[in-house]
Design a protein around this motif. Structure first.
Motif, short mmCIF file in Angstrom:
data_model
loop_
_atom_site.label_atom_id
_atom_site.label_comp_id
_atom_site.label_asym_id
_atom_site.label_seq_id
_atom_site.Cartn_x
_atom_site.Cartn_y
_atom_site.Cartn_z
N LEU A 87 -36.75 -12.14 -9.73
CA LEU A 87 -36.40 -13.12 -10.53
C LEU A 87 -35.97 -14.24 -9.45
O LEU A 87 -36.17 -15.57 -9.66
CB LEU A 87 -35.72 -13.13 -11.78
CG LEU A 87 -36.32 -12.40 -12.93
CD1 LEU A 87 -34.96 -11.99 -13.80
CD2 LEU A 87 -37.17 -13.15 -13.63
N HIS A 165 -34.41 -11.89 -28.03
CA HIS A 165 -33.94 -12.48 -26.62
C HIS A 165 -34.20 -13.76 -26.59
O HIS A 165 -35.16 -14.56 -25.97
CB HIS A 165 -34.89 -11.70 -25.66
CG HIS A 165 -34.75 -10.22 -25.54
ND1 HIS A 165 -34.08 -9.64 -24.82
CD2 HIS A 165 -35.64 -9.21 -26.29
CE1 HIS A 165 -33.95 -8.10 -25.11
NE2 HIS A 165 -34.90 -7.82 -25.99
N TYR A 168 -34.35 -15.48 -22.95
CA TYR A 168 -35.70 -15.48 -22.33
C TYR A 168 -36.89 -16.37 -22.94
O TYR A 168 -37.52 -16.87 -22.13
CB TYR A 168 -36.38 -14.26 -22.67
CG TYR A 168 -35.37 -13.00 -21.76
CD1 TYR A 168 -34.45 -13.19 -21.01
CD2 TYR A 168 -35.81 -11.50 -21.96
CE1 TYR A 168 -33.71 -12.23 -20.32
CE2 TYR A 168 -35.00 -10.63 -21.34
CZ TYR A 168 -33.98 -10.71 -20.59
OH TYR A 168 -33.24 -10.02 -19.88
N ALA A 171 -36.14 -19.67 -21.18
CA ALA A 171 -36.31 -19.63 -19.70
C ALA A 171 -37.99 -19.73 -19.79
O ALA A 171 -38.33 -20.50 -19.01
CB ALA A 171 -36.25 -18.16 -19.36
N THR A 195 -42.25 -15.79 -16.56
CA THR A 195 -42.10 -15.46 -18.17
C THR A 195 -42.64 -14.22 -18.22
O THR A 195 -42.11 -13.28 -19.07
CB THR A 195 -42.76 -16.68 -18.77
OG1 THR A 195 -42.59 -17.74 -18.48
CG2 THR A 195 -42.93 -16.19 -20.59
N LEU A 198 -40.01 -11.84 -17.13
CA LEU A 198 -38.91 -11.50 -18.43
C LEU A 198 -39.25 -10.76 -19.37
O LEU A 198 -38.57 -10.16 -20.22
CB LEU A 198 -38.32 -12.95 -18.56
CG LEU A 198 -37.71 -13.67 -17.75
CD1 LEU A 198 -37.33 -15.23 -18.29
CD2 LEU A 198 -36.41 -13.21 -17.32
N ARG A 201 -39.00 -7.31 -18.48
CA ARG A 201 -37.69 -6.92 -18.43
C ARG A 201 -37.00 -6.63 -19.95
O ARG A 201 -36.21 -5.79 -20.12
CB ARG A 201 -36.81 -8.01 -17.95
CG ARG A 201 -35.26 -7.56 -17.50
CD ARG A 201 -34.56 -8.88 -17.23
NE ARG A 201 -33.37 -8.69 -16.40
CZ ARG A 201 -32.32 -9.37 -16.35
NH1 ARG A 201 -32.32 -10.39 -17.02
NH2 ARG A 201 -31.03 -8.77 -15.85
N SER A 202 -37.42 -7.36 -20.75
CA SER A 202 -36.92 -7.34 -22.21
C SER A 202 -37.35 -6.01 -22.86
O SER A 202 -36.65 -5.51 -23.83
CB SER A 202 -37.46 -8.39 -23.25
OG SER A 202 -38.86 -8.27 -23.36
N LEU A 227 -39.62 -11.95 -28.54
CA LEU A 227 -39.63 -13.03 -27.45
C LEU A 227 -40.18 -14.31 -28.34
O LEU A 227 -39.67 -15.31 -28.09
CB LEU A 227 -40.32 -12.79 -26.39
CG LEU A 227 -40.02 -13.87 -25.23
CD1 LEU A 227 -38.78 -14.11 -24.73
CD2 LEU A 227 -40.94 -13.30 -23.98
#
Length: 232
Positions: A87, A165, A168, A171, A195, A198, A201-202, A227
């Protein structure tokens, strides 16, 4: 909350200086300090960061101290160290590519004004989601870990009642809206990849929270969207 960590005035001032690095780099690489789209993004970025840092310093210093911690410590998951590294590298490349593409070298054909306006408007929900996340969640760490020493609990109010999230999502608005505003195809492609990173990652973050944070399973049933509201 048992943790009473705070950030020194010196570190606070350094944070304000650090905030200026990316806007200065962006405008310098553009080769045009009066580039309108770059100035709009730069002013937005500086205002967002200054407001967030100042609010945390006075209202939630322990969260600001938590976000100052370097990756790799405090129980951060090993896989997340790799994700955070990607990131940081990706964000830096994103900042570098956009001004080169859109202004200095003009690799991308001219974006229509309406598309740039939409991109600029995307920065408004992005800022709101970032700020509300800090205000609503005193455990909004920059790394994936359960903050046992701070008595971490599930947060379900505010923006956390919309998606699980929200930062996110903020972002995502940033990564897609900024290159639209500045007119950079390369920025859009890299922003989309960030994106997706992320989003991945979530998924890993939720597996950790389900296993280690009491009440998260019930929260996930209550707030169904990870998200994107009404989609995912």
């Amino acid at each position: 909350m048992s943790n009473k960590e705070t950030v020194s005035v010196g570190k606070l001032l350094l944070a304000y200086v650090y905030v200026l690095i990316f806007p200065i780099l962006l405008l310098w690489l553009a080769g045009n300090w009066l580039w309108a789209e770059g100035l709009i993004f730069s002013l937005w970025f500086i205002m967002l960061c200054v407001i967030a840092i100042t609010w945390l310093y006075f209202k939630d210093p322990s969260l600001l101290a938590e976000r100052y911690k370097l990756p790799g410590g405090g129980g951060q998951k090993k896989w997340d160290i790799a994700v955070v590294t990607l990131l940081v590298v990706g964000f830096t490349a994103w900042i570098v590519l956009m001004p080169l593409d859109a202004e200095r070298l003009r690799w991308t054909a001219h974006f229509p004004l309406w598309l740039k306006i939409i991109g600029g408007l995307f920065l408004l929900p992005s800022a709101l989601l970032f700020l509300r996340t800090y205000m609503d969640n005193p455990y909004a760490s920059g790394v994936v870990r359960v903050q046992e020493e701070r008595g971490q609990q599930v947060i379900s109010d505010g923006v956390y009642g919309i998606v699980r999230h929200p930062m996110y999502l903020g972002a995502a608005f940033l990564f897609i809206g900024s290159p639209m505003l500045m007119g950079s195809i390369f920025g859009l492609v890299l922003g989309a990849l960030l994106t997706i990173l992320l989003a991945v990652r979530s998924v890993g973050e939720e597996k950790m929270l389900l296993a280690e944070l009491e009440g998260y399973a019930a929260y996930r049933k209550k707030v169904k969207y990870r998200l994107i509201p009404f989609i995912w």
